[in-house]
Design an enzyme around this catalytic site. Structure first.
Site, PDB file in Angstrom:
ATOM      1  N   MET A 321      -6.254 -42.329   4.439  1.00  0.00           N
ATOM      2  CA  MET A 321      -7.612 -41.885   4.756  1.00  0.00           C
ATOM      3  C   MET A 321      -7.624 -41.220   6.117  1.00  0.00           C
ATOM      4  SD  MET A 321     -10.719 -41.483   4.036  1.00  0.00           S
ATOM      5  CE  MET A 321     -11.932 -40.762   5.130  1.00  0.00           C
ATOM      6  N   ASN A 323      -9.687 -40.711   8.635  1.00  0.00           N
ATOM      7  CA  ASN A 323     -10.600 -41.032   9.733  1.00  0.00           C
ATOM      8  C   ASN A 323     -10.155 -40.305  11.008  1.00  0.00           C
ATOM      9  OD1 ASN A 323     -11.522 -43.305   7.950  1.00  0.00           O
ATOM     10  ND2 ASN A 323      -9.544 -44.126   8.544  1.00  0.00           N
ATOM     11  N   GLU A 356      -3.217 -35.826   5.608  1.00  0.00           N
ATOM     12  CA  GLU A 356      -4.251 -36.453   6.443  1.00  0.00           C
ATOM     13  C   GLU A 356      -4.471 -35.694   7.750  1.00  0.00           C
ATOM     14  OE1 GLU A 356      -5.991 -38.449   4.881  1.00  0.00           O
ATOM     15  OE2 GLU A 356      -4.551 -38.739   3.272  1.00  0.00           O
TER      16      GLU A 356
END
Length: 945
Positions: A321, A323, A356
């Site tokens: 993920m 973030n 990512e």
């Protein structure tokens, strides 16, 4: 459930309404208070003021001041958030998201130059079905004013994989340690703190985390201050973030260790893992530094944060993920152990990090306006994996994998259950389902086609324009096309910007002698589902072309064919090569039929050069015989990508009923001459897929003959393989695949060697490090007896390498003992020895085994409610379980069984696109058997004579 709409009491004239700002003084109708929900803080006389899933636009969050205190002993957290809001229309209500949080106090303060108005505790209404809360202020919140919304809350750390959840890991001494981590995308920030949880509500975040001294805390930004709150509690204060969407917020409280380095521009990069796995972080650190350097140069935009952390979370549902500043990963997606990780593991880690970190620009810096266009995030990040890894790690030969990505997209897109890349999605279940093959793989392949169409330079400059123009903002598809076509608003044009006016958009590129409208072209790929089939017929000096929608579930002779074709038309950037020149010819096909003059002297033509275009090609009227002849006589006249695409297209056309199976099998007869890994693996992959599907139907004669054919046909290349880790990436990839299949086909030489190596491993008590290319095959053979299986399960339970655990788990699922397979499924459901995060993969691995075929499906049916509770209805895990366990069903009885189960969970199945995909797949398989089993039987009998 339909809610009754009631009028808000007339006392509250300035209530929130679902209309344009000019109608703000109108009274709103409201649904009743949700049944069964407590009415906190004296809300009995109020009704929830908002009935839509999407939040109203009257209140814009500007800055969150968030304090969280997770307790890793009680597994609860408490928190408070102060949100600076900009009120854009008079109202008494603030509506925002909250899910599963206990709200203990809410106040609103007016921000003035002198002081704050004294706050009073305000009523809070809950609408659980929409995951919203409404906060009522008797004092009107005035348009143009800024306020502070203060909320205190608490909750248990989530048991699943979303929101603020607990994770655990075991040390080598058997101690269990706990950490707390977040995963918010797409709609789970609301499980950690009340917020405006939609991507367009971008804001700044100032985060504080309280923790015990034995832990560290991480968030998007660096820690600027740490101090002791009281005895045994420290507070970390993080720097204010850049403006970003709530789904990108992240925080972790853990006891991990890290390695650190800096990029050439000074960004601090750190990789975190549990202490005993810390040595496996070095490779990821090297990759992350290289990738950030590459992206800063490629996008010509500096990474805007001072640091980038990458952390391996022991319990993590997805692969990773993005973030902002704190990317989170599965351990298998970040950690690399040179002793146990394969070359495929190395490539996977490199590509996931590339994905990512690409998101730090595509998705984080510029974010899609709404989830219907999630492909703007995911399609770009998937495609940038290939561009970035090819540039930074050329030895990994990542370009050889892009074809597989596009083949996967075509496979999904040629079912009627597919969807357009840009599709409506409103509720959380629908939104979760947008994270699929269409957004990722098809999105990447359409971008690949566009890049080759526009040229690398034009494509790169266009996306840099896009990123610069929409930095810290949200964007739509059209914004991307305008940036790539270098168009701009009339205002920009008049002000002297170097771009075209909007009215000139259709005159931007001179292509094949015609002006091209990029928006019109790309809308045919983004706004309609499906993949085109281009049928090619040679007529003298001309090539006749026809485009249709390619469908593998419906034949042209079926009554439904015409209706399913109606309205489909693509603007297809065709490329083709002939034997008459080395030039790649181009043609934009915008009509259902077309023709190209290629000349009388041309003897062969190959359309869709290197498969840069997203379409299937059918060579009609003997065209496939010409291709078969060319491959047998001079296969190197075509690139390895062209040869691979011919194999793929041929067998896709067999499934769709456009080509007899024997023609496809004849085409791959040339593979005994093939020296390149990719076409070899493509042909071998189809034969293996046929074998595994027929194996489950217990067609003993066909299975026996197909086994003999594969082993005889590939004998020479199998015998050339060494049981070692030597050679190039491509050679090692081929070795793993060939030896795995040879042992599955019970090749005596393969089994003998694997058993001998496994015996040595057993003798060493599992301390012998096997060659990584063959470890999975050796373990799979060793798992066939009781002692080997038990030893592997023990090693699995104590292994520190996530890569080795994956190899062993696959091997354990290869057992022919159904009791052992059932035990594995129960262990996965329990979640201790086999983590819950691996349960969906485990189910698929068991389903792949002929002995576990129906066992896995029955397990899913029996435990359906538990599985949905663990993974959530719209998640990719549930999608994979549904599609994966049914994917090789091929009989009418199995089709009826799947239909019956979906009928029994009708309410849930109706929300899942995966249920229709699964049915389409089974129907496709039923038809394949009906049309092709006898052809396969006859072809094998003839070939083996």
């Amino acid at each position: 459930m339909v809610l009754v709409r009631l009028l808000v009491p007339s006392l509250f004239l300035m209530s929130l309404v679902e209309s344009q700002p000019t109608q703000s003084s109108h009274q709103a109708s409201s649904p009743p208070h949700p049944a069964g929900e407590q009415s906190p803080l004296g809300t009995d006389n109020l009704s929830f003021p908002w009935s839509r899933l999407r939040l109203p636009r009257y209140i814009i969050p500007l800055h969150y001041h968030l304090l969280l205190h997770p307790n890793l002993t009680s597994l609860r957290f408490t928190g408070s958030v102060q949100i600076q809001i900009d009120v854009q229309n008079n109202t008494n209500w603030v509506v925002l998201h909250s899910k599963g949080l206990q709200i203990s106090k809410a106040t609103i303060q007016l921000l003035t130059f002198v002081c704050y108005l004294l706050p009073t505790v305000l009523p809070v209404l809950h609408n659980p079905s929409h995951e919203q809360i409404g906060i009522f202020s008797s004092r009107v919140l005035s348009s143009g004013q800024k306020y502070f919304l203060n909320i205190e809350f608490g909750a248990e750390l989530s048991e699943g994989f979303y929101g603020f959840y607990k994770s655990t890991y075991r040390t080598s001494t058997g101690e269990t340690r706990t950490l707390a981590s977040t995963h918010f995308e797409p709609t789970s920030a609301r499980m950690a703190f009340p917020c405006f949880d939609e991507p367009s509500f971008k804001a700044n975040f100032s985060i504080r985390i309280r923790r015990s001294p034995e832990y560290i805390s991480l968030s998007n930004m660096p820690v600027v201050k740490t101090f002791e709150v009281n005895s045994g509690v420290l507070e970390d204060q993080f720097d204010a973030s850049v403006k970003m969407s709530t789904y990108l917020v992240a925080f972790v409280v853990c006891d991990f260790k890290s390695v650190t380095a800096r990029t050439s521009s000074g960004v601090q990069v750190s990789v975190y893992a549990s202490p005993e796995k810390w040595p496996q972080t070095r490779y990821a650190l090297e990759v992350a530094v290289k990738m950030l350097d590459f992206y800063e140069e490629y996008f010509n935009i500096h990474y805007p944060l001072p640091k980038q952390d990458l952390i391996a979370i022991p319990d993590f549902q997805s692969g990773a993920m993005e973030n902002w500043g704190l990317t989170t990963y599965r351990e298998t997606s970040l950690l690399f152990d040179p002793l146990t990780s394969t070359i495929s593991d190395e490539l996977w880690v490199t590509m996931v990090i590339g994905h990512e970190l690409a998101h730090q620009w595509f998705g984080n810096l510029v974010t899609m306006e709404w989830w219907n266009d999630i492909w703007l995030n995911e399609g770009f990040a998937r495609y940038m994996e290939y561009i970035s890894v090819e540039a930074t790690y050329p030895d990994l030969k990542v370009e050889e994998y892009l074809l597989d990505t596009c083949f996967s997209a075509v496979g999904h897109d040629s079912l009627n259950s597919s969807r357009p890349i840009s599709s409506p999605a409103e509720n959380p279940t629908q939104i979760k389902q947008m994270f699929d093959t269409v957004s990722y793989d098809k999105g990447a392949c359409v971008l690949h086609m566009l890049r080759h169409f526009l040229t690398d330079d034009v494509f790169q400059r266009g996306i840099v324009r896009y990123l610069r123009k929409y930095s810290y903002r949200n964007a739509h598809n059209q914004d991307l096309w305008d940036s790539l076509a270098n168009t701009c608003s009339e205002e920009d044009f008049i002000s002297g910007k170097h771009c075209y006016s909007s009215s000139q958009a259709s005159k931007n590129y001179l292509f094949a002698g015609e002006h091209m409208d990029l928006t019109a072209m790309m809308n045919t790929w983004i706004l309609q589902k499906g993949v085109p089939l281009v049928t090619v017929t040679r007529k003298g000096p001309n090539l006749l072309l026809r485009q249709d929608r390619f469908l593998r579930t419906v034949l042209p002779s079926d009554p439904l064919w015409a209706a399913l074709q109606h309205g489909f038309l693509w603007h297809i950037p065709l490329t083709y090569k002939t034997d008459a020149s080395g030039t790649i010819h181009r043609h934009l096909m915008t009509t259902h039929t077309d023709s190209i003059h290629i000349g009388e002297e041309v003897s062969w033509v190959k359309v869709n050069t290197d498969m840069t275009g997203y379409y299937v090609v059918h060579y009609e009227d003997g065209g496939w015989d010409e291709m078969t002849k060319l491959l047998r006589e001079n296969h190197t006249a075509l690139s390895y990508k062209d040869r691979t695409q011919l194999i793929h297209n041929a067998f896709q056309l067999v499934t769709a009923g456009h080509l007899p199976l024997n023609k496809g099998l004849d085409l791959i007869g040339y593979l005994q001459l093939e020296t390149h890994t990719v076409p070899l693996l493509q042909g071998l992959g189809y034969l293996e897929a046929f074998y595994r599907m027929i194996e489950k139907r217990n067609e003993l004669e066909v299975i026996s003959n197909l086994r003999r054919h594969i082993l005889r046909f590939f004998r020479a290349v199998i015998d050339r393989q060494t049981w070692s880790d030597g050679g190039s990436v491509s050679e090692r990839r081929l070795r793993s695949k060939l030896l795995s299949l040879a042992c599955h086909l019970e090749d005596p030489r393969c089994l003998e060697r694997a058993r001998a190596i496994f015996a040595d491993w057993l003798q060493s008590n599992g301390t012998l490090n096997l060659p990584t290319d063959v470890a999975e095959t050796v373990f799979s053979v060793g798992a066939q007896d009781d002692r080997g299986w038990a030893s592997l399960l023990h090693t699995y339970s104590i292994a520190l390498s996530a890569a080795q655990k994956s190899q062993i788990l696959f091997a354990l699922t290869c057992s022919r003992d159904t009791k052992k397979l059932h035990r594995l499924l129960e262990l996965g459901l329990e979640g201790k020895v086999i983590r819950s995060q691996d349960l969906s993969s485990l189910i698929l691995m068991v389903a792949r085994n002929p002995r576990g075929h129906h066992l896995a499906w029955n397990f899913v049916k029996k435990n359906w409610d538990t599985l949905v509770q663990k993974f959530e209805l719209g998640s990719f895990c549930i999608r994979n379980i549904i599609i994966g366990t049914t994917g090789q069903f091929s009989s009418p009885d199995e089709l009826a069984e799947v239909q019956s189960f979906f009928e029994s969970i009708k309410e849930q199945a109706s929300q899942l696109r995966a249920s229709q995909v699964a049915l389409d797949n089974v129907q496709k398989n039923v038809r394949w058997f009906q049309r092709n089993l006898e052809t396969m039987r006859n072809w094998l009998n003839k070939t083996l004579q």
